[in-house]
Scaffold this motif. Structure first.
Motif, PDB file in Angstrom:
ATOM      1  N   LEU A 188      40.341  45.535  47.953  1.00  0.00           N
ATOM      2  CA  LEU A 188      39.243  46.078  47.146  1.00  0.00           C
ATOM      3  C   LEU A 188      39.521  45.949  45.643  1.00  0.00           C
ATOM      4  N   SER A 189      40.762  46.175  45.239  1.00  0.00           N
ATOM      5  CA  SER A 189      41.075  46.029  43.816  1.00  0.00           C
ATOM      6  C   SER A 189      41.003  44.568  43.386  1.00  0.00           C
ATOM      7  N   PHE A 198      38.929  42.303  44.659  1.00  0.00           N
ATOM      8  CA  PHE A 198      37.503  42.008  44.508  1.00  0.00           C
ATOM      9  C   PHE A 198      36.942  42.622  43.223  1.00  0.00           C
ATOM     10  N   TYR A 199      37.353  43.832  42.910  1.00  0.00           N
ATOM     11  CA  TYR A 199      36.865  44.487  41.691  1.00  0.00           C
ATOM     12  C   TYR A 199      37.343  43.751  40.442  1.00  0.00           C
ATOM     13  N   ILE A 200      38.606  43.397  40.418  1.00  0.00           N
ATOM     14  CA  ILE A 200      39.141  42.677  39.258  1.00  0.00           C
ATOM     15  C   ILE A 200      38.478  41.313  39.136  1.00  0.00           C
ATOM     16  N   ARG A 201      38.246  40.668  40.253  1.00  0.00           N
ATOM     17  CA  ARG A 201      37.583  39.355  40.240  1.00  0.00           C
ATOM     18  C   ARG A 201      36.152  39.461  39.729  1.00  0.00           C
ATOM     19  N   SER A 202      35.460  40.557  40.032  1.00  0.00           N
ATOM     20  CA  SER A 202      34.090  40.712  39.549  1.00  0.00           C
ATOM     21  C   SER A 202      34.050  40.975  38.043  1.00  0.00           C
ATOM     22  N   LYS A 203      35.116  41.555  37.500  1.00  0.00           N
ATOM     23  CA  LYS A 203      35.154  41.864  36.067  1.00  0.00           C
ATOM     24  C   LYS A 203      35.695  40.712  35.227  1.00  0.00           C
ATOM     25  N   SER A 219      47.351  47.447  39.909  1.00  0.00           N
ATOM     26  CA  SER A 219      46.180  48.289  40.176  1.00  0.00           C
ATOM     27  C   SER A 219      46.206  48.825  41.610  1.00  0.00           C
ATOM     28  N   THR A 220      46.695  48.025  42.556  1.00  0.00           N
ATOM     29  CA  THR A 220      46.831  48.492  43.934  1.00  0.00           C
ATOM     30  C   THR A 220      47.819  49.642  44.014  1.00  0.00           C
ATOM     31  N   LEU A 233      46.149  52.782  42.464  1.00  0.00           N
ATOM     32  CA  LEU A 233      45.104  53.326  43.324  1.00  0.00           C
ATOM     33  C   LEU A 233      45.685  53.932  44.596  1.00  0.00           C
TER      34      LEU A 233
END
Length: 128
Positions: A78-79, A81-86, A98-99, A102
């Motif tokens: 999930l992290s 995917f989130y980092i990739r979207s940003k 980040s993993t 979290l």
């Protein structure tokens, strides 16, 4: 039985003690609050994961090591995917960091919940 209770209480509160010791030591050496908090979180996380594992083992008497590993893997995915979207470009070190942070948040919440549930169940078993 008394030795097992002492060991259980040490394992239960070890993450908090380790965080305080690491935080105060790093704060004294570096004089930087942010560095002390970050180092405390990084040092505490393995002990927190172990404490959650043993809490579940003591409360319900079964091992969920595979589930804890799966939770960490899902947090990592999930992290990522989130980092990739940003960002267009991301590094493995950024995802790992980040993993790790979290998972600290997830496991501290799990730890607090398990302490409360374990206490309530122990009180219930002693009354009934």
């Amino acid at each position: 039985m008394e030795a097992a209770a002492i060991l259980f209480s040490i394992l239960l509160y070890a993450p908090y003690l380790i965080y305080l010791i690491v935080f105060m030591t790093v704060k004294k050496i570096t004089l930087r609050h942010r560095t002390a908090v970050s180092t405390g979180i990084h040092a505490t996380n393995p002990f927190l994961i172990g404490s959650v594992y043993f809490l579940i083992l003591f409360i319900w008497d079964f091992s969920v090591f595979w589930l804890l590993c799966l939770i960490i893997a899902i947090i990592g995915i999930l992290s990522a995917f989130y980092i990739r979207s940003k960002k267009d470009d991301f590094t493995f070190a950024h995802i790992l960091k980040s993993t790790w942070r979290l998972s600290f948040l997830v496991f501290i919440l799990l730890h607090i919940t398990l302490v409360v549930v374990g206490t309530v169940l122990a009180i219930y078993k002693s009354v009934v």
